[in-house]
Design an enzyme around this catalytic site. Structure first.
Site, mmCIF file in Angstrom:
data_model
loop_
_atom_site.group_PDB
_atom_site.id
_atom_site.type_symbol
_atom_site.label_atom_id
_atom_site.label_comp_id
_atom_site.label_asym_id
_atom_site.label_seq_id
_atom_site.Cartn_x
_atom_site.Cartn_y
_atom_site.Cartn_z
ATOM 1 C CE LYS A 1 11.673 24.823 7.838
ATOM 2 N NZ LYS A 1 11.432 24.992 6.380
ATOM 3 C CB SER B 1 10.041 19.670 6.744
ATOM 4 O OG SER B 1 9.924 19.710 8.149
ATOM 5 C CE1 TYR C 1 14.041 26.496 10.213
ATOM 6 C CE2 TYR C 1 14.448 24.805 11.874
ATOM 7 C CZ TYR C 1 14.466 25.224 10.549
ATOM 8 O OH TYR C 1 14.899 24.369 9.561
#
Length: 312
Positions: free
Chosen positions: A164, A146, A160
């Protein structure tokens, strides 16, 4: 969950090994340990500079291809019959104004950063449970790569961060599904700034993903300020050395015991998460009366079931 013990010559299956953390982890394992390493990359020539030897297997793997994932896992089992540690590391960054990112670019990022890890997890999990006991200890460990950006979000990183955050929620949920007797563990790795090609790759992806609009050209806009910061060598000179991150990560896994669900790596990651937790607690305190006014205190007690009965 029972304490974790790293096998002395475990099989590591690592995605995204062409550069950065994945490449450095493979190199470290191959030169400092007796572990067996499966190094994978979309372009196998990027693995040529990794050491050769009986304990390393270099494979082509496009993590967005179901057939490619199956083929890489099959090749691993054909050679070593088991997978002890799966490292879902493949991924890339994107810094761009959210409105301007094409749907295709956003989906490609989610496919690489999130859905590939989901599929590898789904396919390797039964191997750890059912196949590993045939040749050694049952169970295994998933290291899900992560980021500090999986806990805190910044302007320009919407897709993005979404990938995550999704990885974080997925991993937390599936980790709580594991019966203790399976001995399957999960840990989210949350690095801060690391001296890899992240900043360079992130900028490149943004240019590919967006078409500029006059409304977003002002350098004082938050996403533009952050982009300029990331591209400034002075701002990144204190980022962690990738070799040190890998050394600390391996040492933490090797010592075993009770592994945390989340492992921040980097003083920036730790401090970012500490400040975020403090801000969240403060906000919850302010909102308590409003929040609790929508249901009775009896409903509050339902969390006892979640915490005590379902691996809280």
């Amino acid at each position: 969950m029972a304490p974790y013990t790293l096998p002395s010559s475990g099989v590591w299956f690592i995605t995204g090994c062409s550069s950065g953390l994945g490449y450095t982890l493979c190199q470290y394992l191959a030169t400092h340990t007796q572990h067996r390493v499966v190094a994978t990359a979309r372009n196998p020539t990027s693995l040529n500079s990794l050491p050769e030897g009986p304990n390393i297997l270099k494979l082509t793997l496009d993590v967005t291809s179901e057939a490619s994932i199956h083929a890489a896992i099959a090749a691993t089992l054909a050679k070593w019959k088991r997978i002890d540690i799966a490292v879902n590391n493949a991924g890339y960054g994107m810094h761009a104004h959210t409105e301007l990112v094409s749907p295709d670019s956003a989906r490609q990022l989610m496919d690489t950063n999130f859905w590939s890890a989901v599929r590898v997890t789904q396919l390797v999990l039964p191997i750890m449970r059912d196949e590993n006991p045939k040749t050694g200890p049952c169970g295994g460990l998933f290291l899900q790569m992560s980021s500090a950006g999986g806990r805190q979000a910044f302007p320009g990183g919407a897709f993005y961060h979404a990938s995550k955050f999704a990885m974080e929620g997925f991993t937390e949920a599936v980790s709580k599904e594991m019966p203790e007797e399976w001995d399957i563990h999960f840990m989210l790795i949350e690095p801060g700034g690391v001296k890899t090609k992240y900043a360079e790759t992130s900028t490149k992806r943004a240019e590919e993903a967006e078409t500029q609009h006059p409304a977003y050209t002002d350098p004082k806009l938050p996403a533009n300020v952050l982009k300029a910061y990331i591209q400034n060598p002075e701002a990144t000179k204190n980022w962690a050395e990738v070799e040190r991150v890998v050394e600390v990560l391996y040492g933490f896994v090797e010592r075993g015991g009770e592994l945390p669900l989340r492992l921040p790596l980097g003083s920036d990651s730790w401090m970012m998460q500490m400040k975020g937790a403090e801000a969240s607690l403060e906000a919850l305190g302010v909102l308590k009366d409003i929040s609790c006014s929508t249901s009775s205190e009896q409903q509050m007690k339902s969390i006892d079931f979640l915490n005590e009965k379902i691996k809280g």
